[in-house]
Scaffold this motif. Structure first.
Motif, PDB file in Angstrom:
ATOM      1  N   GLU A  52       0.844  -1.207   0.000  1.00  0.00           N
ATOM      2  CA  GLU A  52       0.000   0.000   0.000  1.00  0.00           C
ATOM      3  C   GLU A  52       0.872   1.248   0.000  1.00  0.00           C
ATOM      4  O   GLU A  52       1.778   1.386   0.820  1.00  0.00           O
ATOM      5  N   ILE A  53       0.535   2.147  -0.926  1.00  0.00           N
ATOM      6  CA  ILE A  53       1.366   3.346  -1.115  1.00  0.00           C
ATOM      7  C   ILE A  53       0.573   4.608  -0.800  1.00  0.00           C
ATOM      8  O   ILE A  53      -0.578   4.752  -1.220  1.00  0.00           O
ATOM      9  N   VAL A  54       1.223   5.547  -0.080  1.00  0.00           N
ATOM     10  CA  VAL A  54       0.689   6.901   0.063  1.00  0.00           C
ATOM     11  C   VAL A  54       1.561   7.803  -0.801  1.00  0.00           C
ATOM     12  O   VAL A  54       2.785   7.742  -0.730  1.00  0.00           O
ATOM     13  N   GLN A  60      -3.256  11.148  11.975  1.00  0.00           N
ATOM     14  CA  GLN A  60      -4.371  11.378  12.909  1.00  0.00           C
ATOM     15  C   GLN A  60      -5.660  10.726  12.416  1.00  0.00           C
ATOM     16  O   GLN A  60      -6.508  10.332  13.206  1.00  0.00           O
ATOM     17  N   ALA A  61      -5.786  10.569  11.090  1.00  0.00           N
ATOM     18  CA  ALA A  61      -6.983   9.912  10.541  1.00  0.00           C
ATOM     19  C   ALA A  61      -6.799   8.390  10.509  1.00  0.00           C
ATOM     20  O   ALA A  61      -7.616   7.666   9.934  1.00  0.00           O
ATOM     21  N   GLY A  62      -5.712   7.913  11.067  1.00  0.00           N
ATOM     22  CA  GLY A  62      -5.457   6.464  11.127  1.00  0.00           C
ATOM     23  C   GLY A  62      -5.057   5.877   9.784  1.00  0.00           C
ATOM     24  O   GLY A  62      -5.070   4.654   9.589  1.00  0.00           O
ATOM     25  N   GLN A  63      -4.648   6.731   8.826  1.00  0.00           N
ATOM     26  CA  GLN A  63      -4.368   6.219   7.478  1.00  0.00           C
ATOM     27  C   GLN A  63      -2.934   5.722   7.300  1.00  0.00           C
ATOM     28  O   GLN A  63      -2.589   5.245   6.220  1.00  0.00           O
ATOM     29  N   LEU A  64      -2.131   5.856   8.345  1.00  0.00           N
ATOM     30  CA  LEU A  64      -0.760   5.356   8.175  1.00  0.00           C
ATOM     31  C   LEU A  64      -0.613   3.904   8.630  1.00  0.00           C
ATOM     32  O   LEU A  64       0.400   3.267   8.376  1.00  0.00           O
ATOM     33  N   GLU A  65      -1.678   3.413   9.312  1.00  0.00           N
ATOM     34  CA  GLU A  65      -1.633   2.007   9.722  1.00  0.00           C
ATOM     35  C   GLU A  65      -1.635   1.164   8.448  1.00  0.00           C
ATOM     36  O   GLU A  65      -2.351   1.473   7.501  1.00  0.00           O
ATOM     37  N   ASN A  66      -0.838   0.146   8.427  1.00  0.00           N
ATOM     38  CA  ASN A  66      -0.755  -0.784   7.282  1.00  0.00           C
ATOM     39  C   ASN A  66      -0.168  -0.166   6.003  1.00  0.00           C
ATOM     40  O   ASN A  66      -0.282  -0.743   4.935  1.00  0.00           O
ATOM     41  N   ILE A  67       0.387   1.042   6.111  1.00  0.00           N
ATOM     42  CA  ILE A  67       1.035   1.639   4.931  1.00  0.00           C
ATOM     43  C   ILE A  67       2.433   1.047   4.778  1.00  0.00           C
ATOM     44  O   ILE A  67       3.175   0.891   5.743  1.00  0.00           O
ATOM     45  N   ASP A  68       2.779   0.701   3.542  1.00  0.00           N
ATOM     46  CA  ASP A  68       4.112   0.123   3.313  1.00  0.00           C
ATOM     47  C   ASP A  68       5.087   1.144   2.740  1.00  0.00           C
ATOM     48  O   ASP A  68       6.293   1.056   2.961  1.00  0.00           O
ATOM     49  N   VAL A  69       4.536   2.082   1.926  1.00  0.00           N
ATOM     50  CA  VAL A  69       5.421   2.976   1.165  1.00  0.00           C
ATOM     51  C   VAL A  69       4.880   4.403   1.189  1.00  0.00           C
ATOM     52  O   VAL A  69       3.671   4.613   1.089  1.00  0.00           O
ATOM     53  N   ILE A  70       5.803   5.377   1.283  1.00  0.00           N
ATOM     54  CA  ILE A  70       5.440   6.774   0.978  1.00  0.00           C
ATOM     55  C   ILE A  70       6.251   7.178  -0.255  1.00  0.00           C
ATOM     56  O   ILE A  70       7.483   7.035  -0.264  1.00  0.00           O
ATOM     57  N   PHE A  71       5.551   7.643  -1.289  1.00  0.00           N
ATOM     58  CA  PHE A  71       6.231   8.232  -2.449  1.00  0.00           C
ATOM     59  C   PHE A  71       6.034   9.736  -2.332  1.00  0.00           C
ATOM     60  O   PHE A  71       4.928  10.257  -2.484  1.00  0.00           O
ATOM     61  N   SER A  72       7.115  10.439  -2.034  1.00  0.00           N
ATOM     62  CA  SER A  72       7.050  11.891  -1.848  1.00  0.00           C
ATOM     63  C   SER A  72       7.695  12.558  -3.062  1.00  0.00           C
ATOM     64  O   SER A  72       8.818  12.217  -3.433  1.00  0.00           O
ATOM     65  N   HIS A  73       6.997  13.532  -3.654  1.00  0.00           N
ATOM     66  CA  HIS A  73       7.483  14.133  -4.905  1.00  0.00           C
ATOM     67  C   HIS A  73       8.712  15.028  -4.749  1.00  0.00           C
ATOM     68  O   HIS A  73       9.255  15.464  -5.751  1.00  0.00           O
ATOM     69  N   ASN A  74       9.094  15.394  -3.513  1.00  0.00           N
ATOM     70  CA  ASN A  74      10.391  16.090  -3.396  1.00  0.00           C
ATOM     71  C   ASN A  74      11.001  15.927  -2.005  1.00  0.00           C
ATOM     72  O   ASN A  74      10.331  15.520  -1.046  1.00  0.00           O
TER      73      ASN A  74
END
Ligand code: AHR
Length: 309
Positions: A147-149, A201-215
């Motif tokens: 799962e990617i953010v 705070q919205a609980g959306q980082l639980e179970n996240i595997d990857v963050i793709f940050s544009h910079n």
């Protein structure tokens, strides 16, 4: 200047100073500061005079700046466009005034390609693809879903649009990956931090595997925030970034991020040779991309030279 012709001294016209109107889009990141410096330094070396205007992240301000360059009758305009669309009217005005326009860093979308001469910049699609290819390598042999953010740069900017496009092109071919949310961090450290805090705070980082940050600036903010939580950046969440500024290389060496795809800010020298070519009626390619590489946990980290920005 004077010189002798057939024994008589002739006076020649002093060479006309070339004036470049440079509309930079803002000063949102360390990358942008380096890009501005690269152009100012290269112009000085070439003896071109620069009229500099900072667009402060606003297209309206950039349009005003271009109009004042046109009124001053500069020889060339260099434009780093904040967004892709909405430039037609002012570029028509530059064309009518016979002032050529060269794009720096980001591209634009216009129906009439003669409204600008060329782009000296970076290839956002390739950068997005490289970020995704790193993930394929990192998760090789992994069978679960990933799962990617995505934290994006300025909406409507070519770099953010194209990074997203190139990334999806590869990610969408691999059913293990899914982008569960995409949020705007505007290429700024403070906004990157704010967005990741909101997701946590919205609980959306639980179970996240990857963050793709544009910079990288946003990435620094993201890492700073994660370090206030129990989530270990670079370990509990894989972080892929873009720019390859020194601060990101330090985070990579510390294992707090996993990859940063280079976006080359040093466009100054190529811009000056392009302007020279243009003023001597040379033919220009429509795109001039700068060379770029990838720095990741698979690289020889000790061999990375100081990035200078
Ligand atoms: O358009 C290039 C991007 O703009 C860089 O990646 C980012 O740092 C900057 O603000």
């Amino acid at each position: 200047l004077s010189f002798l012709v057939g024994g008589c001294e002739e006076k020649s016209e002093p060479e006309k100073e070339i004036v470049i109107g440079f509309s930079q889009l803002g000063s949102e990141s360390a990358w942008r500061e380096r890009n501005t410096q690269s152009i100012l330094e290269a112009a000085e070396m070439t003896d071109y005079k620069i009229l500099f205007a900072n667009g402060q992240q606003k297209q309206n301000k950039q349009i005003k700046d271009l109009r004042s360059f046109i009124a001053s009758r500069v020889d060339v305009i260099v434009l780093s466009p904040i967004v892709e669309t909405g430039w037609e009217n002012v570029l028509e005005e530059a064309k009518e005034a016979d002032i050529p326009v060269i794009l720096n860093d980001r591209s634009i979308v216009v129906d009439d390609p003669s409204l600008y001469q060329t782009l000296v910049g970076t290839d956002g699609i390739a950068q997005g693809r490289r970020a995704a290819e790193f993930l394929q390598k990192k998760f090789a042999g992994y069978e679960d879903s990933i799962e990617i953010v995505e934290i994006t740069g300025t909406p409507g900017s070519s770099s953010a649009e194209k990074r997203g496009e190139g990334f999806r092109e590869i990610i969408n071919t691999d059913p293990r990956f899914s982008i569960i949310t995409s949020e705007n961090g505007d290429y700024m450290l403070s906004k990157g931090k704010q967005v990741i805090r909101k997701l946590d705070q919205a609980g959306q980082l639980e179970n996240i595997d990857v963050i793709f940050s544009h910079n990288d600036d946003m990435t620094v903010g993201i890492v700073e925030y994660l370090e206030t939580t129990t989530i270990e950046p670079g370990k509990d969440i894989v972080i892929v970034s873009v720019d390859a500024q020194q601060e990101a290389i330090e985070l990579l060496k510390a294992g707090k991020i996993n990859c940063t795809v280079e976006c080359n800010p040093n466009s100054g020298p190529k811009l000056m040779t392009t302007i020279n070519h243009l003023l001597n009626n040379g033919k220009l390619e429509k795109h001039n991309y700068l060379s770029e590489q990838v720095f990741s946990e698979f690289s020889d980290l000790a061999a990375i030279k100081d990035r200078g920005y």
